[in-house]
Design a protein around this motif. Structure first.
Motif, PDB file in Angstrom:
ATOM      1  N   TYR A 108       1.027  -1.365  -0.003  1.00  0.00           N
ATOM      2  CA  TYR A 108       0.009  -0.160  -0.011  1.00  0.00           C
ATOM      3  C   TYR A 108       0.917   1.329  -0.030  1.00  0.00           C
ATOM      4  CZ  TYR A 108      -3.775  -3.231   1.400  1.00  0.00           C
ATOM      5  OH  TYR A 108      -4.809  -4.104   1.363  1.00  0.00           O
TER       6      TYR A 108
ATOM      7  N   GLN B 290       2.086   1.755  -3.584  1.00  0.00           N
ATOM      8  CA  GLN B 290       0.590   2.261  -4.342  1.00  0.00           C
ATOM      9  C   GLN B 290       0.358   3.492  -4.091  1.00  0.00           C
ATOM     10  OE1 GLN B 290      -2.152  -1.097  -3.369  1.00  0.00           O
ATOM     11  NE2 GLN B 290      -1.414  -1.970  -4.963  1.00  0.00           N
TER      12      GLN B 290
ATOM     13  N   THR C  90       2.594   5.966  -5.768  1.00  0.00           N
ATOM     14  CA  THR C  90       2.205   6.006  -7.390  1.00  0.00           C
ATOM     15  C   THR C  90       0.891   6.865  -7.407  1.00  0.00           C
ATOM     16  OG1 THR C  90       2.938   3.830  -7.688  1.00  0.00           O
ATOM     17  CG2 THR C  90       1.375   4.728  -9.236  1.00  0.00           C
TER      18      THR C  90
ATOM     19  N   ASP D  24      -7.286   0.403  -6.252  1.00  0.00           N
ATOM     20  CA  ASP D  24      -6.287   0.615  -5.228  1.00  0.00           C
ATOM     21  C   ASP D  24      -7.080   1.157  -4.034  1.00  0.00           C
ATOM     22  OD1 ASP D  24      -4.392  -0.640  -6.925  1.00  0.00           O
ATOM     23  OD2 ASP D  24      -3.199   1.179  -6.930  1.00  0.00           O
TER      24      ASP D  24
END
Length: 202
Positions: free
Chosen positions: A48, A51, A54, A150
């Motif tokens: 996580y 992510q 990102t 996500d």
């Protein structure tokens, strides 16, 4: 339903809050990882964290395309930043003053609080994409599509971890990893079904 023109000031407000949430989320996951004693949970949070980094890049790209200054700090962003810093402080306090198990639980709760705001931000961006009409919405649509799955995963899975760690702390049979993880939940309905099924997984 006819699409309408959004309030540009509130669109900017949402974007600044969303960026601050992602940047604060990076710090929250970094702090939480120091408290993770469950190997599966540590792996989950590490994923996580990457992510979330990102997602920050996705939003910075949005800011660049819309001509917004990512360093600007309107009042709403300051509030979000204060809340994020408070969650980091809570995790660090627990790590210094509580047992390892208690600190892990505090970290899990703080992650849930952060991901609740994060998920809400992206839901609102999704509302803009679906219901509003403006030149900038193509940029937001691309960002939303890149991040939405996500964010659903983060919220529903972290809620499951927090619940099961609490149940374990109470001395009751817990499902670890949680049902949301085992069933790869990605929706609110899926999360509800996973929680209902937990009794059959003990």
């Amino acid at each position: 339903m006819k699409k309408t023109q959004p309030n540009p000031d509130q669109v900017r407000e949402l974007l600044y809050q969303a960026l601050e949430t992602e940047q604060g989320g990076i710090k929250i996951y970094q702090a939480a990882l120091k408290c993770a004693i469950n190997d599966d949970l540590r792996d989950e949070w590490q994923e996580y964290l990457e992510q979330t980094r990102t997602h920050e890049k996705v939003l910075l790209n949005v800011f660049e395309q819309l001509g917004l200054d990512p360093k600007q700090r309107p009042p709403g962003r300051e509030v979000v930043g204060h809340i994020g810093a408070s969650l980091v402080a809570a995790i660090e306090l627990a790590r210094k003053s509580a047992s390892a198990e208690a600190a892990q639980l505090v970290a899990a709760e703080c992650v849930v609080l952060a991901e609740t705001k994060d998920h809400a931000n992206w839901e609102l961006i999704g509302q803009l994409v679906e219901n509003a009409q403006a030149d900038q919405l193509d940029v937001l649509k691309q960002a939303f599509e890149a991040v939405e799955t996500d964010e659903d995963h983060h919220l529903y899975h972290t809620k499951g971890w927090s619940r099961e760690l609490w149940i374990q702390a109470l001395g009751l049979p817990a499902v670890l990893p949680p049902p949301e993880e085992l069933k790869q939940v990605e929706t609110a309905i899926g999360a509800a079904r996973a929680e209902q099924a937990r009794g059959r997984m003990l």
